[in-house]
Design an enzyme around this catalytic site. Structure first.
Site, PDB file in Angstrom:
ATOM      1  N   PHE A 177     -20.395 -28.852  17.162  1.00  0.00           N
ATOM      2  CA  PHE A 177     -19.502 -28.714  16.007  1.00  0.00           C
ATOM      3  C   PHE A 177     -18.617 -27.483  16.226  1.00  0.00           C
ATOM      4  O   PHE A 177     -19.109 -26.423  16.610  1.00  0.00           O
ATOM      5  CB  PHE A 177     -20.299 -28.594  14.713  1.00  0.00           C
ATOM      6  CG  PHE A 177     -19.433 -28.709  13.507  1.00  0.00           C
ATOM      7  CD1 PHE A 177     -18.953 -29.946  13.098  1.00  0.00           C
ATOM      8  CD2 PHE A 177     -19.059 -27.584  12.799  1.00  0.00           C
ATOM      9  CE1 PHE A 177     -18.121 -30.052  11.986  1.00  0.00           C
ATOM     10  CE2 PHE A 177     -18.223 -27.685  11.690  1.00  0.00           C
ATOM     11  CZ  PHE A 177     -17.754 -28.921  11.285  1.00  0.00           C
ATOM     12  N   TYR A 207     -26.567 -28.293   2.521  1.00  0.00           N
ATOM     13  CA  TYR A 207     -25.948 -29.323   1.672  1.00  0.00           C
ATOM     14  C   TYR A 207     -25.815 -30.689   2.336  1.00  0.00           C
ATOM     15  O   TYR A 207     -25.139 -31.553   1.807  1.00  0.00           O
ATOM     16  CB  TYR A 207     -24.587 -28.858   1.138  1.00  0.00           C
ATOM     17  CG  TYR A 207     -23.563 -28.456   2.176  1.00  0.00           C
ATOM     18  CD1 TYR A 207     -22.825 -29.416   2.856  1.00  0.00           C
ATOM     19  CD2 TYR A 207     -23.323 -27.132   2.448  1.00  0.00           C
ATOM     20  CE1 TYR A 207     -21.896 -29.055   3.792  1.00  0.00           C
ATOM     21  CE2 TYR A 207     -22.377 -26.751   3.395  1.00  0.00           C
ATOM     22  CZ  TYR A 207     -21.660 -27.720   4.063  1.00  0.00           C
ATOM     23  OH  TYR A 207     -20.732 -27.358   4.993  1.00  0.00           O
ATOM     24  N   LYS A 208     -26.439 -30.852   3.498  1.00  0.00           N
ATOM     25  CA  LYS A 208     -26.396 -32.172   4.128  1.00  0.00           C
ATOM     26  C   LYS A 208     -27.672 -32.932   3.735  1.00  0.00           C
ATOM     27  O   LYS A 208     -27.832 -33.287   2.575  1.00  0.00           O
ATOM     28  CB  LYS A 208     -26.215 -32.000   5.634  1.00  0.00           C
ATOM     29  CG  LYS A 208     -24.864 -31.342   5.977  1.00  0.00           C
ATOM     30  CD  LYS A 208     -24.671 -31.194   7.465  1.00  0.00           C
ATOM     31  CE  LYS A 208     -23.384 -30.438   7.788  1.00  0.00           C
ATOM     32  NZ  LYS A 208     -22.171 -31.218   7.470  1.00  0.00           N
ATOM     33  N   ARG A 231     -18.996 -42.943  11.540  1.00  0.00           N
ATOM     34  CA  ARG A 231     -20.338 -42.370  11.455  1.00  0.00           C
ATOM     35  C   ARG A 231     -21.001 -42.804  10.151  1.00  0.00           C
ATOM     36  O   ARG A 231     -20.376 -42.763   9.085  1.00  0.00           O
ATOM     37  CB  ARG A 231     -20.279 -40.847  11.461  1.00  0.00           C
ATOM     38  CG  ARG A 231     -19.527 -40.254  12.617  1.00  0.00           C
ATOM     39  CD  ARG A 231     -19.676 -38.745  12.655  1.00  0.00           C
ATOM     40  NE  ARG A 231     -19.288 -38.133  11.388  1.00  0.00           N
ATOM     41  CZ  ARG A 231     -19.504 -36.861  11.079  1.00  0.00           C
ATOM     42  NH1 ARG A 231     -20.156 -36.069  11.925  1.00  0.00           N
ATOM     43  NH2 ARG A 231     -19.099 -36.378   9.926  1.00  0.00           N
ATOM     44  N   ASP A 261     -29.010 -24.895  16.105  1.00  0.00           N
ATOM     45  CA  ASP A 261     -28.337 -25.251  14.861  1.00  0.00           C
ATOM     46  C   ASP A 261     -28.984 -26.530  14.343  1.00  0.00           C
ATOM     47  O   ASP A 261     -28.954 -27.560  15.020  1.00  0.00           O
ATOM     48  CB  ASP A 261     -26.842 -25.455  15.137  1.00  0.00           C
ATOM     49  CG  ASP A 261     -26.070 -25.888  13.894  1.00  0.00           C
ATOM     50  OD1 ASP A 261     -26.684 -26.412  12.948  1.00  0.00           O
ATOM     51  OD2 ASP A 261     -24.839 -25.720  13.889  1.00  0.00           O
TER      52      ASP A 261
END
Lengths: 417, 417
Positions: B125, B220-221, B376, B195
């Site tokens: 990312f 928050y995922k 995705r 990560d």
């Protein structure tokens, strides 16, 4: 001033209606807005909408449809006029400490290694000095602390890279002359970084007028954004494109959604964003800024400042008149006073216990240990009034006179004071 | 798998009751929890209480009475078992990018200047690579990127200070073998920083078992803490007291309320806190962790992982069977698969428009431009089921077969995708 005088002044206060825009608990006189601002009346419903509709119902779409992605800039634009800055120059993100880290690194980079010393005051809020120690050391320099405000000018020498000051001191409530000190810093070849934590929303600020270099500050004190609301950061536009701040997260990239391999900073203040915005926390600040819009219509910062000075002056006068031995730590000179008043009590009077006794009777201020031990009272002109001043001092005088603070329930220390 | 098979599997799902702990909009099948988790049903009321009672009514007292001051550690303790860590080792604060900055600086300090290269993947990312570029340069080193996972081992040479990887790749959904890569890094004399943004709450994680050095991740995922919820940070206890992270805010001080002039780091993970906790944002994550408590009673991560793998496998099978030319980018090997599936569509089929057409019919996934352009779909085992899989693929197959995506309302690009 007695309670009848105070009520007359409150009735004549042109800002009186703003108090109704806040929810304050019954029986509480809140004089700690310099630490955590009160709850705006509109905030619970606005946050409920953000939670239930923007997050729960619209989910990922809200990055666009609710404007989440623009929050840091949009809130910065709303805040800018209260800082003496222009829209596009202010960003709302992260915490005060983190924003200070960003701008100190940027300021030291601007000095290109020719100067490496950060000058501040020992009485500055600790987090500022800790961050400055870290950043100065990373640049091979050091933090040098003035013991008293008058010791600052001699420290502005050829080694000084940055003068970093908190505009209004968190303990004493003393306010620096931002224009003068910035000028002195610049004359000495240093840059000026201002912490506005105890200024924003409480006193007039003119960053562009002072030609300051960088500023940061807190969203949850006089701005009333809620506990842990995001902080703000400002950079003078003359520094645009000169340096990189080191917290190079994707949201500070020139094209965050291109997903480039290499970091390229966004132009201007956008570079000072790092990660994803804290949407729910920012929503609290967004709503709080509506109160400032209302204040703007009633005279703006000029009216707020007039009221603030009248409140703090009345409080100083009353404490001096009514509390034997109280020593005011806050300047009487209005030009040197923020929106709080701090004072110490005579030896033998436990300031902590006095504050606990005050709180037990519904008057909330703040107590800070140290030398001298200070009781602090913040006066938020948005929601405090003259009757608050009179009732607080009446109660304080009674607690001191009767020594009712000297009871185990008040003298035993809790973790956070 | 047809819809009747799916309904049978959903009816037999031991985790089925967890879906009722979320509020999902009617008519929406949400397959983007890898980007922003859904709203737990209890969250609005819990946040309302934090706003109205903790902030509005109890004001500054809530630092003690509501435990605001302990939130970063308390949430870290709650999260620890889902990371394969122990209570006391995890802290919840700031953003992923900022926490990565802290731990990368710490890791490079641990290498004492003998090694200065950070190794990662180009497909990581972007924010991770940007932060790593900044930190590596600050230490006189550089970021070196592997083009493919198999290119990583040769980069673990005598210059490599840190191997920094995202456990589950945000685009492909490919999962690294944390234990193996950490061992290889250590054998080469490097440290391993993980990560966990796309892992926490979705796949088994065993940080202590892998003997990893540092980890960070997003709240928050799959953790469902709400938009911009604070992130987390973990350090292996063997590194305690060895180094300072540079964001030396007062809340990471050994004695924050002593207001010392000099920074002294708190022991252990507490040093990784910087400023004041973002209380309202953290409250969302606190409530979301109640859902994980409920999941623990129904089989915990083992049950979540079994379901997640079954969902993603069913999705892969169905897409391959029903969508001509779709090329799955996510490994079929369960050991290498996170909780999402990504695939590209044949040239001539606009993936972005297909996703817009899906969203218009109530199926929310995510689209990322790039090479190849990927659609995705995240499968959150807490609230997604087998019927979601079947209906999503039915709709996708119809959109592709009928080319109903090829309409202006779907093909025009919006700002954030």
């Amino acid at each position: 001033m007695n309670i009848d005088d105070a009520k007359r002044l409150d009735a004549a206060d042109p800002l009186r209606s703003l108090r109704d825009l806040f929810t304050l608990p019954d029986g509480v006189t809140y004089l700690d807005g310099n630490s955590l601002g009160a709850l705006p009346r509109a905030t619970p419903e606005r946050i409920r909408r953000a939670v239930e509709q923007e997050w729960g119902r619209d989910l990922i779409k809200s990055w666009n449809t609710a404007g989440w992605i623009d929050l840091p800039r949009r809130l910065g634009d709303r805040l800018a006029p209260w800082l003496g800055a222009r829209p596009g120059e202010v960003l709302v993100a992260d915490s005060t400490s983190i924003n200070l880290y960003k701008v100190l690194h940027a300021a030291l980079q601007l000095q290109q290694g020719k100067r490496r010393v950060v000058v501040s005051e020992r009485s500055n809020f600790p987090t500022d000095n800790y961050i400055a120690q870290s950043v100065a050391r990373a640049h091979g320099g050091e933090l040098v602390l003035a013991e008293r405000p008058e010791d600052i000018p001699p420290l502005l020498d050829e080694r000084c890279a940055v003068l970093m000051l908190t505009h209004v001191n968190y303990r004493s409530g003393r306010m620096h002359d931002m224009g003068l000190l910035t000028r002195w810093a610049h004359q000495a070849g240093a840059l000026a970084v201002w912490d506005l934590c105890h200024s924003a929303g409480a006193v007039p600020i003119d960053l562009l007028g002072a030609a300051a270099d960088f500023a940061i500050g807190c969203g949850y004190k006089y701005l009333n954004g809620g506990p842990g609301a995001p902080a703000f950061v400002w950079m003078h536009p003359r520094h645009e494109g000169q340096v990189w701040q080191p917290l190079t997260g994707w949201m500070g990239h020139a094209n965050p959604f291109d997903f480039d391999s290499d970091y390229q900073p966004a132009p201007g203040i956008q570079q000072y964003q790092c990660g994803t915005p804290a949407v729910l926390a920012a929503t609290g600040l967004d709503t709080a800024l509506d109160v400032f819009d209302a204040a703007q219509k009633l005279g703006g910062m000029k009216a707020l400042r007039n009221k603030s000075l009248a409140l703090t002056e009345a409080f100083i006068d009353s404490v001096e008149a009514r509390v034997p031995g109280a020593v005011i730590a806050t300047p009487r000179d209005a030009a040197m006073r923020g929106s709080q008043v701090s004072f110490s009590l005579p030896r033998g009077t436990d300031g902590y216990a006095v504050m606990q006794a005050l709180i037990a009777r519904g008057f909330i201020g703040d107590f800070r240990a140290g030398d001298p031990e200070l009781l602090r009272f913040g006066f938020a002109p948005l929601y405090n009034g003259f009757a608050d001043v009179v009732r607080a001092v009446d109660t304080l005088a009674d607690i001191v006179a009767t020594r009712s603070w000297d009871a185990p329930e008040f003298t035993s220390r809790s973790k956070v004071t």
